[in-house]
Design an enzyme around this catalytic site. Structure first.
Site, PDB file in Angstrom:
ATOM      1  N   ARG A   1       0.839  -1.203   0.000  1.00 48.30           N
ATOM      2  CA  ARG A   1       0.000   0.000   0.000  1.00 48.30           C
ATOM      3  C   ARG A   1       0.866   1.242   0.000  1.00 48.30           C
ATOM      4  NH1 ARG A   1      -3.354  -0.604   5.449  1.00 48.30           N
ATOM      5  NH2 ARG A   1      -4.850   0.675   4.293  1.00 48.30           N
TER       6      ARG A   1
ATOM      7  N   GLY B   1      -7.069   7.588  -3.618  1.00 46.98           N
ATOM      8  CA  GLY B   1      -7.166   7.000  -4.944  1.00 46.98           C
ATOM      9  C   GLY B   1      -6.013   7.328  -5.875  1.00 46.98           C
TER      10      GLY B   1
ATOM     11  N   MET C   1      -2.759   6.599  -5.467  1.00 48.99           N
ATOM     12  CA  MET C   1      -1.777   5.522  -5.539  1.00 48.99           C
ATOM     13  C   MET C   1      -2.526   4.202  -5.417  1.00 48.99           C
ATOM     14  SD  MET C   1       1.087   7.152  -5.498  1.00 48.99           S
ATOM     15  CE  MET C   1       1.598   8.804  -5.131  1.00 48.99           C
TER      16      MET C   1
ATOM     17  N   ARG D   1      -7.184   8.048   9.788  1.00 46.83           N
ATOM     18  CA  ARG D   1      -6.620   9.364   9.458  1.00 46.83           C
ATOM     19  C   ARG D   1      -7.677  10.400   9.815  1.00 46.83           C
ATOM     20  NH1 ARG D   1      -6.970   8.150   3.052  1.00 46.83           N
ATOM     21  NH2 ARG D   1      -9.198   7.988   2.931  1.00 46.83           N
TER      22      ARG D   1
ATOM     23  N   ARG E   1     -14.391  52.234  -5.105  1.00 45.59           N
ATOM     24  CA  ARG E   1     -13.881  52.736  -6.396  1.00 45.59           C
ATOM     25  C   ARG E   1     -14.919  53.668  -6.992  1.00 45.59           C
ATOM     26  NH1 ARG E   1     -13.128  47.071  -6.275  1.00 45.59           N
ATOM     27  NH2 ARG E   1     -11.025  46.364  -6.799  1.00 45.59           N
TER      28      ARG E   1
ATOM     29  N   SER F   1      -2.667  52.458   1.544  1.00 42.88           N
ATOM     30  CA  SER F   1      -3.373  51.210   1.279  1.00 42.88           C
ATOM     31  C   SER F   1      -2.639  50.529   0.134  1.00 42.88           C
ATOM     32  CB  SER F   1      -4.824  51.508   0.893  1.00 42.88           C
ATOM     33  OG  SER F   1      -5.453  50.303   0.528  1.00 42.88           O
TER      34      SER F   1
ATOM     35  N   CYS G   1      -5.617  46.451  -0.104  1.00 42.80           N
ATOM     36  CA  CYS G   1      -6.922  46.393  -0.747  1.00 42.80           C
ATOM     37  C   CYS G   1      -6.909  45.644  -2.067  1.00 42.80           C
ATOM     38  CB  CYS G   1      -7.491  47.793  -0.925  1.00 42.80           C
ATOM     39  SG  CYS G   1      -6.518  48.799  -2.068  1.00 42.80           S
TER      40      CYS G   1
ATOM     41  N   TYR H   1      -5.121  46.561   8.672  1.00 43.48           N
ATOM     42  CA  TYR H   1      -6.303  45.853   8.180  1.00 43.48           C
ATOM     43  C   TYR H   1      -6.057  45.253   6.809  1.00 43.48           C
ATOM     44  CZ  TYR H   1      -7.169  49.844   5.114  1.00 43.48           C
ATOM     45  OH  TYR H   1      -7.046  50.806   4.158  1.00 43.48           O
TER      46      TYR H   1
HETATM   47  P1  ADP Z   1      -6.231   3.751  -0.258  1.00 42.38           P
HETATM   48  O1  ADP Z   1      -5.158   4.627   0.240  1.00 42.38           O
HETATM   49  O2  ADP Z   1      -6.580   3.942  -1.667  1.00 42.38           O
HETATM   50  O3  ADP Z   1      -7.407   3.726   0.672  1.00 42.38           O
HETATM   51  P2  ADP Z   1      -5.341   1.327   0.972  1.00 42.38           P
HETATM   52  O4  ADP Z   1      -3.898   1.038   1.026  1.00 42.38           O
HETATM   53  O5  ADP Z   1      -5.934   1.851   2.218  1.00 42.38           O
HETATM   54  O6  ADP Z   1      -5.623   2.276  -0.243  1.00 42.38           O
HETATM   55  O7  ADP Z   1      -6.047   0.004   0.534  1.00 42.38           O
HETATM   56  C1  ADP Z   1      -7.363  -0.052   0.089  1.00 42.38           C
HETATM   57  C2  ADP Z   1      -8.122  -1.101   0.817  1.00 42.38           C
HETATM   58  O8  ADP Z   1      -7.482  -2.340   0.712  1.00 42.38           O
HETATM   59  C3  ADP Z   1      -8.231  -0.869   2.302  1.00 42.38           C
HETATM   60  O9  ADP Z   1      -9.313  -0.077   2.620  1.00 42.38           O
HETATM   61  C4  ADP Z   1      -8.432  -2.248   2.848  1.00 42.38           C
HETATM   62  O10 ADP Z   1      -9.790  -2.551   2.871  1.00 42.38           O
HETATM   63  C5  ADP Z   1      -7.719  -3.105   1.867  1.00 42.38           C
HETATM   64  N1  ADP Z   1      -6.487  -3.566   2.476  1.00 42.38           N
HETATM   65  C6  ADP Z   1      -5.288  -2.972   2.480  1.00 42.38           C
HETATM   66  N2  ADP Z   1      -4.393  -3.691   3.158  1.00 42.38           N
HETATM   67  C7  ADP Z   1      -5.039  -4.776   3.610  1.00 42.38           C
HETATM   68  C8  ADP Z   1      -4.662  -5.903   4.401  1.00 42.38           C
HETATM   69  N3  ADP Z   1      -3.420  -6.049   4.877  1.00 42.38           N
HETATM   70  N4  ADP Z   1      -5.597  -6.814   4.682  1.00 42.38           N
HETATM   71  C9  ADP Z   1      -6.851  -6.670   4.219  1.00 42.38           C
HETATM   72  N5  ADP Z   1      -7.273  -5.658   3.470  1.00 42.38           N
HETATM   73  C10 ADP Z   1      -6.380  -4.706   3.164  1.00 42.38           C
HETATM   74 MG    MG Z   2      -7.272   3.402   2.514  1.00 37.65          MG
END
Ligand code: ADP
Ligand code: MG
Ligand code: MG
Length: 888
Positions: free
Chosen positions: A97, A106, A108, A353, A575, A778, A845, A865
């Site tokens: 990941r 989405g 990466m 996060r 103005r 200004s 301004c 200001y």
């Molecule tokens: P993104 O950053 O696009 O959310 P992630 O790395 O979080 O990508 O992966 C997407 C999904 O893949 C996660 O939400 C999770 O459900 C699944 N996933 C990732 N790693 C694992 C893992 N070790 N075991 C099970 N599911 C995983």
């Molecule tokens: Mg994720």
């Protein structure tokens, strides 16, 4: 000493923690933190962002000692899981990941089930006792790996799967048996072989390094670059890679996968919010392949969904999950966006996060959390992105509007938008760039669509839930979105959609209400936002900590009223030329321009004077004693004359002015460089009677208010485009002479100030000379930017993008103040102005007065200001508060 490229986590502890986001990326740092908290996290390790940077620095070569450290990381996982990577009897499978510092949803790609091959799949089948599951996992892996690492399109695989389902007469994946999946796997492998001319890699080590390389490389793909540009993320940050032991949500009816927010990301309501799917893996939830179910019973009932919620279907593990979610929120002291998987009744946390949210939710969450004592008021103020407030300052659908509902989907991103429908992201991008209001309609969106999504005013998707790609991206950008509008049947070939037989063609106008999930026919009436509730509460807190005053640039009564509603503490730029263009006055203005001598000009000006005075009376009345800075006439006179010969003739006809004379005068006034021509105070110097009339109108208006017993204004009379001390002296004398005469006539005590805009480098440098006769400055940063760079802002559009793309300019200097150049001039002017006149009033301004980064600069320089357009006043108030907090 060798570099450390790998940090492990899991098994009840971790080598990293949440503070190490720069090194481990957001995902890795939080996985480590969750492990240390004792939460159930599948063990794994993170390859650092520095390894990624080193990879690029060395011409796409891994650091020499990386392989050994990765092997160590794998050994760490093997020890905890008691499984072995590549072992046919007892295989360890991992996910690979990506995870940058800032979350890039989405952008990466993740590869799941890595480590599977023809041998280990058998081991997995034996160990799990579920052959169907093993081959389902294997086919997912082949598809993901082939797509992400080997660059094969998804379609080839989807076709194979669809063909199988057609042949078997089933329409859901769950109806396929072990045998079916086995056959599909065989075909998938053949497809890879056919397309690439080599077999799908069977060696787990090769798979692993292929995936690591793909993650690193995805840092430089077009989507990632575009996203970084959009969000000001530097390329130098790099991405981390997380390698983590797999847990399986597709191991039967007690297994599941889901995503959740600890509070509602759309409204901010303090209730667990999310979706899950039973017997599914990873991205099934976000991809919109199956429609996910609600987490809580309450949410399910509200949606009128019959499918059980997680709370009902898996009550024990749900209760555990709810506790974990609450604990994470308390720990991070912010709303969390979490991903989890349940493997045969056992909960695993895969990500947490700080959750992305709408501006409305951000406000509610911050205000609520301050109320709950989780954060302080100041933290609440610091947390809201001022730019995001823009979302709340936008229109919504009027409650009394007639709503002709075409279709209903999910309220994925609030706010309303009207536009012409298009069906491809390319069309949205092209037509949106041409300034057209566009609504993008898609089955579902994917990262490839982001440019089109960004160019659209609103987004409709036929599939996908509240956490689908479209929903998440739209909320982040404040673009209204309706997702999962299942009644809409999209016909991509004929570029239309139909709902119950009624067809809507490309280009037709619809309105979407992202707060209710409705798609409405035609263009529906909108209303302006009201700033009450959480918004008002947060603004009060912001006002308590900010030092900078916030004014608005306003000239019409409507602008002035809006400005006050939004909390402006005065007008920083009125103005006056806008007042000249009024249809009842323009004739007199033109007469003045055509006059042969001063007497003629004075006669015409006398006709304009009452209008000007009435304008100021109205403005002062609305502003109730707050400061009002009035700039005397600024544009070159030819701007008031008609431009084409036809218009000239028409004007001559309707006003009775001599057409030949009009034409001649227009020619005389023509300048080859009007920006640097006969404009600004140069007009007042050539034709003092113009400025005299304006000063008289201002002072008479102020006296009238003073006499009426209403709060008396202190007008600030501002001379534009001054560059030299002697100019300022001339203008100050002119102003004082006129003002004092009026005050004497009127017999009231009235205060007023005389000052100048700083718009020329010379003015900034010789600010000391100017300050001898100017009581305020200004900073007119639009012109100051223009004159400092020598770039015309009206023509910059043609080449500024090249500058930004080639990295020569980081940002458009007309949007965000060039702090080192233009900013230095401001600093110099402030310093020299103050030295010559201690306590001189200083403001800004230009457009920059509403830009948060520029406002922070104004705080740093200690201006009194900022002044910006009325709709940006709340943004400026918040940005000013944050700037003050940052200084503490
Ligand atoms: P993104 O950053 O696009 O959310 P992630 O790395 O979080 O990508 O992966 C997407 C999904 O893949 C996660 O939400 C999770 O459900 C699944 N996933 C990732 N790693 C694992 C893992 N070790 N075991 C099970 N599911 C995983
Ligand atoms: Mg994720
Ligand atoms: Mg100017």
């Amino acid at each position: 000493m060798t570099n450390r490229w790998v940090y492990s986590f899991g098994g009840g502890g971790a080598e990293g923690d949440a503070s190490m986001k720069n090194l481990l990326g957001g995902k890795g740092a939080n996985l480590a933190e969750m492990s240390s908290l004792g939460l159930p996290v599948p063990p794994g390790f993170t390859i650092t962002t520095e390894a990624c940077n080193s990879y690029y620095a060395e011409g796409r070569q891994y650091p020499a000692d990386l392989a050994a450290q990765v092997a160590g990381g794998i050994a760490h996982i093997e020890k905890i899981t008691q499984k072995t990577f590549g072992d046919a009897a007892n295989p360890l499978l991992v996910s690979v990941r990506s995870g940058a510092r800032a979350s890039m949803p989405g952008m990466m790609d993740t590869v799941l089930n890595l480590g599977l091959n023809d041998a280990t799949v058998e081991g997995l089948a034996r160990l799990s006792g579920d052959r169907r599951f093993a081959f389902d996992s294997y086919r997912r892996f082949i598809q993901m790996y082939s797509n992400v690492v080997l660059g094969l399109d998804h379609h080839a695989f989807e076709e194979i799967l669809d063909d199988h389902k057609d042949r078997l007469g089933v329409d859901v994946d769950t109806a396929l048996t072990a045998k079916d999946w086995e056959a599909i796997v065989a075909e998938y492998k053949q497809a890879v072989d056919r397309e690439l001319g080599k077999p799908f890699p069977q060696d787990p080590q090769e798979q692993l390094w292929g995936a690591v390389g793909a993650v690193f490389q995805s840092w430089m793909n077009d989507r990632a670059k575009f996203y970084r540009r959009m969000h000001d993320i530097p390329e130098s940050w790099g991405t981390a890679v997380n390698i983590q032991s797999m847990v399986f949500g597709n191991l039967g009816e007690t297994s599941a996968t889901g995503v959740a927010f600890t509070r509602n990301p759309s409204t901010g309501e303090a209730a667990l919010y999310g979706e899950f799917l039973i017997n599914a893996q990873g991205e099934d939830v976000v991809a919109g392949i199956r429609t996910p179910q609600s987490l809580t019973k309450a949410a399910r009932e509200e949606m009128g969904d019959r499918n059980p919620s997680m709370e009902e279907a898996l009550p024990t593990v749900f209760a555990e999950f709810r506790d974990v979610a609450a604990r994470l929120e308390r720990h991070y002291r912010d709303m969390q966006d979490v991903e989890f998987t349940v493997e045969q009744g056992r909960l695993w946390m895969l990500q947490t996060r700080n959750g992305k949210r709408t501006a409305k939710a951000a406000l509610k969450v911050a205000v609520d959390m301050a109320g709950e004592g989780l954060i302080s008021k100041e933290e609440a103020v610091a947390r809201i992105d001022p730019a995001a407030l823009d979302q709340l300052l936008h229109p919504t659908i009027s409650p009394d509007a007639v709503r002709s509902v075409i279709a209903k989907g999910l309220p994925a991103s609030p706010g309303a938008a009207v536009g012409a429908i298009v069906f491809s992201s390319e069309d949205a991008e092209r037509r949106g760039a041409a300034g057209e209001a566009i609504i993008l309609v898609r089955h579902e969106t994917s990262p490839e669509d982001i440019k089109g999504m960004h160019a659209a005013r609103g987004i409709i998707t036929a599939r996908g839930g509240m956490t689908s790609h479209a929903a998440v991206v739209a909320r982040g950008w404040g673009i209204p979105c309706v997702s999962g509008a299942g009644d809409i049947a999209i016909d991509l070939k004929n570029r239309n959609f139909s709902v119950r037989g009624k067809v809507f063609n490309e280009g037709e106008t619809v309105t979407i209400d992202g707060s209710t999930g409705e798609v409405l026919a035609g263009s529906v009436k909108m209303i302006e936002p009201e700033l009450t509730g959480d918004f008002a509460a947060l603004m009060v807190w912001a006002d308590e900590v900010r030092r900078l005053k916030v004014r608005a640039n306003a000239e019409t009564p409507l602008d002035a009223k809006t400005a006050r509603q939004f909390g402006a503490e005065g007008i920083g730029l009125c103005r006056t030329e806008h007042m000249f263009f009024d249809e009842h006055r323009i004739a007199a203005v033109r007469e003045m321009i055509l006059a042969d001598d001063e007497a003629g000009r004075r006669a015409a000006l006398a006709r304009i004077a009452p209008f000007q005075k009435a304008d100021f009376v109205e403005l002062f009345t609305i502003m109730e004693g707050l400061p009002v800075t009035i700039r005397l006439l600024d544009p070159p006179l030819h701007e008031f004359l008609p431009h084409s010969e036809e218009d000239l003739a028409a004007v001559a006809e309707s006003t009775g002015l001599d057409p030949a004379k009009l034409m001649r005068r227009a020619r005389e006034l023509h300048e080859s460089n009007p920006m640097l021509g006969h404009r600004g105070c140069r007009l007042g110097i050539s034709f003092p009677e113009i400025y005299e009339m304006q000063v008289r109108a201002i002072i008479e208006a102020a006296c009238e208010i003073a006499k009426s017993g209403k709060p008396a204004p202190v007008p600030e009379i501002m001379h534009p485009l001054v560059g030299k001390g002697t100019e300022m002296k001339f203008l100050k004398d002119l102003t004082d002479r006129t003002a004092k005469a009026v005050i004497a006539e009127q017999g009231v005590a009235l205060e007023y100030l005389v000052g100048t805009m700083i718009e020329l480098p010379r003015a900034a440098i010789r600010a000391g000379d100017l300050a001898e006769n100017a009581e305020f400055f200004s900073f007119g940063t639009n012109d100051l930017t223009q004159t400092t760079f020598g770039i015309s802002r009206d023509d910059a559009g043609k080449f500024l993008n090249d500058y930004i793309e080639k990295g020569i300019f980081e940002k458009d200097p007309f949007v965000s103040l060039d702090q080192e150049g233009v900013g230095d001039l401001i600093r110099i002017a402030a310093e020299r102005g103050r030295a010559a006149r201690p306590g001189i009033k200083l403001g800004i301004c230009g457009e920059h007065g509403g830009d948060p980064a520029s406002i922070a600069f104004c705080e740093e320089v200690g201006l009194d200001y900022v002044s910006c357009s009325p709709f940006r006043v709340p943004i400026a108030r918040l940005a000013a508060a944050q700037a003050a907090l940052a200084k503490k």
